[in-house]
Structures are given as structure tokens and as C-alpha cells.
Design an enzyme around this catalytic site. Sequence first.
Site, short mmCIF file in Angstrom:
data_model
loop_
_atom_site.label_atom_id
_atom_site.label_comp_id
_atom_site.label_asym_id
_atom_site.label_seq_id
_atom_site.Cartn_x
_atom_site.Cartn_y
_atom_site.Cartn_z
N GLY A 116 -0.91 -41.76 -75.35
CA GLY A 116 -1.91 -40.22 -74.39
C GLY A 116 -1.34 -39.32 -74.53
CE1 TYR A 176 -7.30 -33.61 -75.89
CE2 TYR A 176 -8.39 -31.42 -74.83
CZ TYR A 176 -7.74 -32.62 -75.11
OH TYR A 176 -6.80 -32.97 -73.93
CG ASP A 195 -11.88 -37.12 -80.56
OD1 ASP A 195 -11.60 -35.43 -79.65
OD2 ASP A 195 -12.03 -38.24 -79.46
CD GLU A 253 -8.15 -38.81 -67.55
OE1 GLU A 253 -9.20 -39.27 -67.72
OE2 GLU A 253 -7.68 -37.79 -67.47
CG ASN A 309 -14.84 -41.93 -77.54
OD1 ASN A 309 -13.54 -41.73 -77.85
ND2 ASN A 309 -15.01 -41.47 -76.39
CG HIS A 347 -41.93 -32.65 -120.66
ND1 HIS A 347 -42.71 -31.85 -119.75
CD2 HIS A 347 -41.69 -32.70 -122.05
CE1 HIS A 347 -43.16 -32.04 -121.79
NE2 HIS A 347 -42.30 -32.24 -122.37
#
Length: 457
Positions: free
Chosen positions: A81, A103, A105, A154, A227, A363
Amino acid sequence: MSNSAKSVVILAAGKGTRMYSDLPKVLHLLAGKPMVQHVIDTAMALGAKNVHLVYGHGGDLIEQTLSDQTLNWVLQAEQLGTGHAMQQAAPHFAGDEDILILYGDVPLIGADTLERLLAVKPEGGIGLLTAILDNPTGYGRIVRENGEVTGIIEQKDATEEQRKINEINTGILVANGSDLKRWLSQLDNNNVQGEYYLTDVIALAYKEGRKIEAVHPTRLSEMEGVNNRLQLSALERIYQSEQAEQLLLAGVMLLDPARFDLRGTLIHGRDVVIDTNVIIEGNVTLGNNVQIGTGCVLKNCIIGDDSIISPYTIVEDSEMETGCTVGPFARLRPGSKLAEKAHVGNFVEMKKSYLGKGSKAGHLTYLGDADIGRDVNIGAGTITCNYDGANKFKTIIGDNVFVGSDTQLVAPVIVAKGATIGAGTTVTKNIAENELVVSRTKQTHIQGWKRPVKEKK
């Protein structure tokens, strides 16, 4: 960052199971760099004295990827956690400093939003970043009494009534280090997930009579986490849209902003035009009146004023002076430099080479480890043979040289100014000024020749 807020903790230990990848989640790329790098850059932009990175899953690869960063590495061996993650970081806190929690992410969090968060943090209390969502499903809810924040619940632990709350927790907060240590030591895992929630420190602070001040992000995309790959691709589009908007407002003409990718930094002059599906990587500078055709990739390069890069050309670690033309379907590899009004045409590849003022390679040519003077014509199919299987060698071509089609220059070799090389020549020796050099096998004519015919089965 304020005088008291000198450290940032970035939580980056998650497994990222829903990414279905061997790569740690925070190392997945957004706009060409790892998500966590965006967060580190934002922390540095705030003037953070210390950045503590809490890592776990894929730790060796994360350390390797970020080895050039000035970070304090904090290992979370077990992912129990966000509260547990912060408990691992707590011993590194100085008692008199504020700690900003970010964080790995949540890559789009902006420095302006964080500056506001730091500014509202009350003395001895917590500054909390929250947001109002039409659909708050999945997020922790902000619990208030008489308008004051009293806690966070939560989603999995919330009652039906609490789930109707549309103010959500982003997870980003700032608090004094000594206070955080005390609150973190009081956390328990008595919840549905069996984890230690960082969010529980809000209720602990409230019980002590500490004030919690909440602010909202400038843009909702700032608090969106990743996620899975679908969410990552959505944030990529948001980021690219924002970059395109800024460029358009600054005078760059993007012919279709939805089909432009900036994966680095773009410095530009006036009246720059960029066609569709162009990718900019690293540090790129475009001068005035530069035109970039569709499908080009530019990486760590400088393009001079009035230059035109035609479609599907790749330019990497290279430089062009004023008025150059390149492409279509050309490739300038690292170390290439074009002088004023030089031309590189279709299906020409350059590497570690200099093409002088007004010189042309029209070329189907390879120029590697070559130094070419001004007003040189490189015929179609010319190759500098620069590699013997072990070492690279240089080809030097002086001013006003004419190189005929299908010429091979076997390095090391020097072609002096004014020389002419006939088509189909293999050059193995130095050529003096104004010489004509031709090396071909004698052309043979056989009369009455009949081609072989396959036997009928």
C-alpha cells in the site's frame, strides 16, 4: 518550491499488472520518455532539494534507466500500500521540511498546480489536491464536515451514501516531515484491501485538530493516473494536443495538429510549416521559414533558415545551414552536416559527413565518413566505401569536383578540387586537381548472341 518544502517523494513501486508487460509501469513512455521522468522533471522544476524515489517491482531496471538522475533510492520490497511505501521513505525526512508526495504513474501533474498546493498548506496541517468529477467511480472520496476535510474513504470501503460524493482524492499532498512520520507510524491495514493507506493520515491529522486545505488541479488531466495501455494512450493524446496548441499559438503552422508528435523540445523561428505525421524527438531547432514534409522524423538536429525537408526523411543528430533541401526519403544519420544551400535528394544516406556549400547528392547515394567541398556534384549510385570490416576510413573531396554515377570511392582516398570522375569508376587512389579519372572494363560486343532457352517439361 516554498522555503519549507524542500523534498519530494515519488511513489513508483507498483507492478502495473494491467499493462501486461515485463517493463515496470513507470518506465512506459509518454511523449518519448518514461512516465516517472516527467514527474522527476516537474519536481526539479519546483526546486526540490531532495527527490526520494520509492521503487520495488523491476527495481534494477528502474535504477538502470534513471542512473543519471540525482535521486535518493528507497526500496519497498513488498507492495503493501501507499502508506507502507511512505513508511519506507520516512526515515529520510528532515524534521523541519515539508514533504510533497507525487506518483510515478501520474505523469502530467503540472508545476503551476503544485505551486498552488504548496502555497495553501496551513502551518502544521496538510495541503491536499482534490478534484470534482461527474463520475467519481474508482476514486477515494473526500469526506467533509461543515465544509472542512475530515478524511478520505476508499471506493471499496465506502458506503452507498459516501459513494455519491463527487469530490475525489488525487493522492497528491504536502505535509511537514515530522508530522508525516508520526501519522505514518499510526497506520493500520484494517480495510478491505488489507493495505496501509496513505489517505488515512488525513483523518489522523484531523483528529489532532490540524487543518486540511484542498485545491483543485488546473486541468483534470493532471491528476489522471495510468493503470493500462488504454489510459496511457489517452494521456499521450492529451499531452500532444496541449503541445500542438502551444506551438500553433506561438506561430508554428501545424497542418493537422492531431497528427503531430512532440517527444522532446522544439525551438522554432517564424513561419515554420509542419505537415502531417511528423515526429520531433530530443532537442530540435527549426529556423525561420523552414518547411517539414509529411512523415518526417527529426531527432536532436538544427535546421537552418529557409530549409525544406521533403516527405519521409529522417534527420538525427545532424545540422543544416541556411537554404538546404533534403529528401524525400533521405536519411541523415548522426554527425551529418550540410552547408548553405546543399542538397540531399531521395534515397541518399549520410553518416558523419560534411556536404559543402551548394553541393548536391541527388539520389541513390551513400556518403559515410566523407568531407565534401563546395559546388560538388555527386552522381546517382555513388558510394563511399568507408569500412574494411574492422576500421572506418575517410573520403575527402575538394571543391568543384564532378563525381559520375555509379562511382565507388574506396577510403581512405582524396579527390582534389576540380577533378572529374567518370561514371562507373572505382576510385582506389588519390586524384590530383583537375584530373579526369575513368576505370571501366572494356565494353565487348558479341554478334548473333542467343539467350538461353528453358527446356520444355
